[in-house]
Design a protein around this motif. Structure first.
Motif, short mmCIF file in Angstrom:
data_model
loop_
_atom_site.label_atom_id
_atom_site.label_comp_id
_atom_site.label_asym_id
_atom_site.label_seq_id
_atom_site.Cartn_x
_atom_site.Cartn_y
_atom_site.Cartn_z
N ASN A 27 -17.36 33.73 -20.65
CA ASN A 27 -17.98 34.46 -21.75
C ASN A 27 -16.97 34.86 -22.83
N HIS A 28 -15.87 34.09 -22.89
CA HIS A 28 -14.94 34.10 -24.04
C HIS A 28 -14.04 35.33 -24.14
N ALA A 29 -13.81 36.01 -23.02
CA ALA A 29 -12.86 37.13 -23.02
C ALA A 29 -11.45 36.61 -22.80
N VAL A 30 -10.48 37.43 -23.20
CA VAL A 30 -9.10 37.24 -22.77
C VAL A 30 -8.92 38.11 -21.53
N VAL A 31 -8.43 37.52 -20.45
CA VAL A 31 -8.36 38.23 -19.17
C VAL A 31 -6.91 38.40 -18.73
N ILE A 32 -6.56 39.64 -18.38
CA ILE A 32 -5.28 39.95 -17.76
C ILE A 32 -5.56 40.18 -16.28
N GLY A 33 -4.92 39.41 -15.43
CA GLY A 33 -5.13 39.54 -14.00
C GLY A 33 -3.94 40.18 -13.31
N MET A 34 -4.24 40.97 -12.28
CA MET A 34 -3.19 41.57 -11.45
C MET A 34 -3.49 41.27 -10.00
N SER A 35 -2.51 40.76 -9.28
CA SER A 35 -2.61 40.64 -7.82
C SER A 35 -1.22 40.54 -7.25
N ARG A 36 -1.14 40.66 -5.94
CA ARG A 36 0.16 40.69 -5.29
C ARG A 36 0.90 39.36 -5.42
N GLY A 37 0.15 38.28 -5.30
CA GLY A 37 0.78 36.96 -5.35
C GLY A 37 0.62 36.29 -6.70
N ASP A 38 1.08 35.04 -6.74
CA ASP A 38 0.91 34.24 -7.95
C ASP A 38 -0.54 33.80 -8.08
N SER A 39 -0.91 33.40 -9.27
CA SER A 39 -2.29 32.98 -9.52
C SER A 39 -2.40 31.46 -9.58
N ILE A 40 -3.54 30.96 -9.12
CA ILE A 40 -3.83 29.53 -9.26
C ILE A 40 -4.80 29.28 -10.42
N ILE A 41 -5.17 30.35 -11.12
CA ILE A 41 -6.10 30.20 -12.24
C ILE A 41 -5.34 29.66 -13.44
N LYS A 42 -5.79 28.53 -13.95
CA LYS A 42 -5.17 27.91 -15.11
C LYS A 42 -6.18 27.88 -16.26
N HIS A 43 -5.98 28.74 -17.23
CA HIS A 43 -6.89 28.83 -18.37
C HIS A 43 -6.11 29.44 -19.52
N LYS A 44 -6.34 28.94 -20.71
CA LYS A 44 -5.58 29.41 -21.87
C LYS A 44 -5.76 30.89 -22.14
N ASN A 45 -6.90 31.46 -21.72
CA ASN A 45 -7.17 32.88 -21.97
C ASN A 45 -6.89 33.77 -20.76
N TYR A 46 -6.25 33.20 -19.73
CA TYR A 46 -5.93 34.00 -18.54
C TYR A 46 -4.43 34.23 -18.47
N HIS A 47 -4.06 35.49 -18.25
CA HIS A 47 -2.65 35.88 -18.19
C HIS A 47 -2.44 36.69 -16.92
N HIS A 48 -1.55 36.21 -16.06
CA HIS A 48 -1.40 36.82 -14.74
C HIS A 48 -0.11 37.62 -14.62
N PHE A 49 -0.22 38.78 -13.94
CA PHE A 49 0.94 39.61 -13.65
C PHE A 49 0.94 39.91 -12.14
N SER A 50 2.01 39.51 -11.48
CA SER A 50 2.13 39.76 -10.04
C SER A 50 2.66 41.16 -9.81
N VAL A 51 1.96 41.93 -9.01
CA VAL A 51 2.37 43.30 -8.72
C VAL A 51 1.79 43.72 -7.37
N ASP A 52 2.58 44.43 -6.59
CA ASP A 52 2.12 45.00 -5.33
C ASP A 52 1.52 46.37 -5.62
N LEU A 53 0.20 46.44 -5.61
CA LEU A 53 -0.48 47.68 -5.98
C LEU A 53 -0.31 48.79 -4.95
N SER A 54 0.27 48.47 -3.80
CA SER A 54 0.53 49.51 -2.81
C SER A 54 1.78 50.31 -3.15
#
Length: 237
Positions: A27-54
């Protein structure tokens, strides 16, 4: 639907978080993702940041990194969670601490840091992904259920604190959803979940579209008068 919106989602590496990312990307959003590991999502509007939320200090640090690339956050989805389903007397301390840190404290910290940006733009939507456990209080889920009940209260209080900045805070409490978290339950626990589902007013598991519909409602610009609310799927109250 979400053109020009920047959406921050936690817990994006799998399960419902992964599905929510793709819903917003479709639906055409720019998405910032956070998770502990690396991301396998490959999309021009997806930006991943690895972080341990604990680790609370890591959350503060990662927002400094995000601020170097982005000037605003419009929508926050607090989705990340960990679950150890075990009776209280035998719950390992580390698992208990991890649940409190990820399922409750991280929600507070991520919401707080995102709200600081939302305040500058006088606009924001904070949506917490809760659980039926908060209402049903099943045996073996004492701490998980308490954390999920806690984020509902957290959203309700933040709704009062943030309302003057045009930021809304709401919670979507989902029922069982086909995910890695569900499959990690023991066979005995899964049988109990099936029994719970069978006794719901709408006796089936949640589907991703059920979840997307409520998220879209809370995230809509037209929902500016909806805050401090929790919606339970499946007819739970």
């Amino acid at each position: 639907m979400y053109t020009d919106k920047i959406v921050l989602i936690t817990g994006t590496s799998r399960g419902i978080g992964w599905e929510i990312v793709h819903h917003f990307l479709r639906n055409h959003a720019v998405v910032i993702g956070m998770s502990r590991g690396d991301s396998i999502i490959k999309h021009k509007n997806y930006h991943h940041f690895s972080v341990d939320l604990s680790q609370p200090e890591k959350i503060i640090e990662i927002f400094k990194e995000i601020s170097k690339q982005f000037k605003k956050i419009d929508i926050l989805i607090n989705n990340a969670a960990v679950l150890t389903s075990q009776y209280s007397m035998i719950m390992p301390l580390k698992n208990a601490v991890d649940m409190v840190n990820v399922d409750l404290l991280a929600v507070f910290l991520v919401s707080r840091e995102a709200a600081k940006w939302m305040r500058k733009n006088a606009y924001g939507r904070i949506i917490n992904i809760g659980s039926m456990a908060a209402s049903l209080e099943p045996a073996g889920d004492s701490l998980y259920a308490a954390c999920k009940a806690g984020i509902q209260t957290l959203a309700n209080v933040m709704a009062k604190e943030f309302s003057s900045f045009k930021i809304t805070c709401n919670t979507l409490a989902i029922t069982a959803f086909d995910s890695d978290m569900l499959r990690q339950h023991s066979p005995t626990a899964q049988e109990k979940i099936k029994e719970i589902i069978k006794n719901l007013p709408i006796p089936r598991m949640a589907e991703k579209e059920d979840i997307f519909h409520v998220i879209d409602f809370f995230a809509s610009e037209r929902s500016s008068y909806i805050t401090a609310q929790t919606i339970y799927l499946g007819g739970i109250n």
